[in-house]
Design an enzyme around this catalytic site. Structure first.
Site, PDB file in Angstrom:
ATOM      1  N   THR A  43      35.497  29.098 -12.390  1.00  0.00           N
ATOM      2  CA  THR A  43      34.044  29.285 -12.432  1.00  0.00           C
ATOM      3  C   THR A  43      33.612  30.011 -11.167  1.00  0.00           C
ATOM      4  O   THR A  43      33.644  29.435 -10.087  1.00  0.00           O
ATOM      5  CB  THR A  43      33.317  27.937 -12.518  1.00  0.00           C
ATOM      6  OG1 THR A  43      33.746  27.098 -11.435  1.00  0.00           O
ATOM      7  CG2 THR A  43      33.625  27.234 -13.825  1.00  0.00           C
ATOM      8  N   SER A  55      28.601  25.146   0.694  1.00  0.00           N
ATOM      9  CA  SER A  55      28.536  25.252  -0.754  1.00  0.00           C
ATOM     10  C   SER A  55      29.122  26.573  -1.199  1.00  0.00           C
ATOM     11  O   SER A  55      29.082  27.573  -0.461  1.00  0.00           O
ATOM     12  CB  SER A  55      27.068  25.152  -1.209  1.00  0.00           C
ATOM     13  OG  SER A  55      26.918  25.627  -2.536  1.00  0.00           O
ATOM     14  N   LYS A  56      29.667  26.604  -2.420  1.00  0.00           N
ATOM     15  CA  LYS A  56      30.211  27.856  -2.929  1.00  0.00           C
ATOM     16  C   LYS A  56      29.123  28.904  -3.082  1.00  0.00           C
ATOM     17  O   LYS A  56      29.417  30.100  -3.203  1.00  0.00           O
ATOM     18  CB  LYS A  56      30.934  27.626  -4.258  1.00  0.00           C
ATOM     19  CG  LYS A  56      30.052  27.202  -5.399  1.00  0.00           C
ATOM     20  CD  LYS A  56      30.842  26.765  -6.621  1.00  0.00           C
ATOM     21  CE  LYS A  56      31.834  27.783  -7.090  1.00  0.00           C
ATOM     22  NZ  LYS A  56      32.570  27.359  -8.294  1.00  0.00           N
ATOM     23  N   ARG A  57      27.850  28.484  -3.053  1.00  0.00           N
ATOM     24  CA  ARG A  57      26.744  29.431  -3.135  1.00  0.00           C
ATOM     25  C   ARG A  57      26.393  30.046  -1.785  1.00  0.00           C
ATOM     26  O   ARG A  57      25.647  31.019  -1.712  1.00  0.00           O
ATOM     27  CB  ARG A  57      25.508  28.751  -3.736  1.00  0.00           C
ATOM     28  CG  ARG A  57      25.665  28.393  -5.210  1.00  0.00           C
ATOM     29  CD  ARG A  57      24.429  27.702  -5.756  1.00  0.00           C
ATOM     30  NE  ARG A  57      24.232  26.389  -5.165  1.00  0.00           N
ATOM     31  CZ  ARG A  57      24.829  25.283  -5.596  1.00  0.00           C
ATOM     32  NH1 ARG A  57      25.657  25.330  -6.604  1.00  0.00           N
ATOM     33  NH2 ARG A  57      24.593  24.123  -5.009  1.00  0.00           N
TER      34      ARG A  57
END
Length: 491
Positions: free
Chosen positions: A15, A259-261
């Site tokens: 993802t 965070s991956k964001r």
């Protein structure tokens, strides 16, 4: 102390783009396996059809290859426990769920979302734990039939033991979770789709994983999985409960969990900026582990030789971009100069290079490369550092011009031009002496004297060693640029 063969796994979900926290987990598992002569299983957890993508799957494999983190079993390699994509193992999970139901380790739960929310809210109001309350644990056949007559769909819940769960975490030591804090939990959705809580431990059991090294965010799921493993052992599905080690959080800006964001979390960002795999892996290994008290820069081979999960620190690790760049710069300087020159190639060509391909001078690049290698922290910086060599005229940077071209800069430049014209252009030391002499005429030390020359010739106040740069640029082009700067000053 590790007894017997080591089998670890890296099991990301496809993802989005790979992120540095994920890479840190892969690295620690890989290093642990290599240190102990064990096996790394690369498994893809792709049971979430709504979020998983083939593009992300391809990026995961390509990222692992770029990082040099090879795997012993998994996609493109195969192995005795294939397939290694969970989407291809659905029949296995359905069979295990059936066995758990038949043995009484799991049961059907007919509670609606609204009923669960209402009971949780009531529990919170009463100051009690708000997890599942066991409402459907012991339904009679008549009660089940009644719910089904209403058209209710049932999920499958695992029945947790009514006793504390204790295990020894390889990073945090002995941990105990009491029953009221680890309620029964879902393992299969109402539509029959298995949940992570089932598929992850089942795969670990069937693939005979001995050590589960993963992020701290999954620590709360471990007591549930320990109980499930014991049930799987009873059913002959698993041989033993693996050992667990939970890696510390990686913190980003504002002391928040990375965070991956977050932009700085993207692995692609570091590749695009020209981080070396060796430099990036070196830095990521320091997020929770250390090679030695007085050495931060080391090779991947050095890490493998010394890595032990027991040496991982349980405290959160802060991601420091400046330190990552510094360590990467150290690895750049450790390279063979030809390897460095070759590694810079993508940033010396379109679309990164602002000069025409015909203006690129390979001989000039090879001459300046050893000096560039001493200054870079990331490979992408090479473009701006050498553009003065390949552009017809230097990039005009107004702040640099304003900073360097003030006071008696015109007089200094005129004197420097005179001294440089008479200098020996086969020697950077001779060019340095010329500018030093020009500075003395005007009562300036070398640092002040060379600033206007640097801006006139390269366009910027900072860059590669000046006199080596002048030597490579050549006498004719250097003097022409000083003349152009004098013309601009007089205008």
């Amino acid at each position: 102390m590790v007894n017997g063969p080591v089998r670890v796994r890296f099991c990301p979900s496809p993802t989005g783009n790979p992120h540095v926290g994920l890479v840190r987990t892969a690295l620690f598992n890989w290093a642990f396996a290599r240190h102990h002569g064990g096996t790394l299983v690369f498994r893809i957890e792709d049971t979430d059809a709504a979020r998983d993508s083939e593009e992300s799957y391809g990026q995961l494999l390509e990222a692992m290859r770029w990082l040099g983190l090879d795997w012993d079993e998994g996609p493109e390699v195969g192995g005795p426990h294939a397939p290694y994509r969970q989407s291809q193992r659905m029949d296995t999970y359905a069979e295990v769920a059936r066995k758990l139901l038949d043995a009484g380790h799991a049961y059907h739960c007919y509670c609606t979302t609204e009923e669960l929310d209402a009971r949780r809210e009531a529990a919170r109001a009463a100051g009690k734990p708000s997890g599942y309350d066991g409402h459907c644990r012991d339904l009679s056949a008549e009660q089940k039939a009644g719910y089904e007559a209403e058209g209710r769909a049932a999920i499958v819940r695992f029945r947790m033991p009514d006793e504390p769960i204790t295990f020894t975490d390889l990073v945090r030591g002995e941990l105990t979770f009491t029953p009221e804090n680890v309620p029964d939990y879902g393992i299969v959705r109402a539509n029959g789709a298995p949940l992570y809580t089932l598929v992850n431990p089942v795969d670990d059991a069937l693939m005979e994983i001995t050590h589960v090294l993963r992020g701290e965010d999954l620590l709360s799921s471990t007591p549930r999985q320990v109980a499930l493993y014991k049930a799987l052992i009873e059913l002959g599905v698993a041989k033993a409960v693996p050992e667990f080690g939970h890696l510390p959080y990686v913190m980003g800006e504002g002391n928040k969990k990375l965070s991956k964001r977050d932009p700085q979390a993207s692995l692609n960002l570091y590749r695009e900026r020209g981080f070396l795999r060796e430099g990036l892996l070196n830095y990521l290994s320091l997020l929770g582990w250390s090679f030695s008290a007085d050495q931060d820069v080391f090779s991947v081979e050095d890490m493998v030789a010394t890595f032990e999960i027991a040496d991982v620190n349980a405290n959160p690790a802060r991601f420091d971009l400046k330190k990552a760049e510094s360590i990467n710069g150290d690895h750049i300087r450790m390279m063979d100069v030809k390897a460095f020159a070759d590694a810079c190639t993508p940033w010396l060509r379109a679309p990164h290079a602002p000069w025409a391909p015909a203006d690129f001078d390979q001989a000039a690049w090879e001459a300046i490369a050893p000096h560039a290698q001493t200054r870079l922290t990331v490979l992408s910086d090479i473009t701006a550092n050498v553009d003065f060599l390949f552009l017809p005229e230097p990039v005009f940077d107004q702040p640099s011009w304003d900073k360097a071209m003030k006071g008696d800069s015109a007089a200094l430049l005129a004197t420097a031009r005179e001294k440089l014209e008479a200098a020996d252009w086969s020697s950077a030391d001779s060019l340095k002496e010329a500018v030093l002499a020009a500075g003395e005429v005007h009562g300036l030390k070398l640092g002040k004297a060379q600033a206007p020359v640097r801006v006139a010739v390269t366009g910027r106040t900072v860059g590669l060693p000046l006199f080596e740069s002048l030597e490579v640029l050549g006498k004719e082009r250097t003097l022409a640029r000083i003349d152009a700067a004098l013309g601009r000053l007089s205008a």
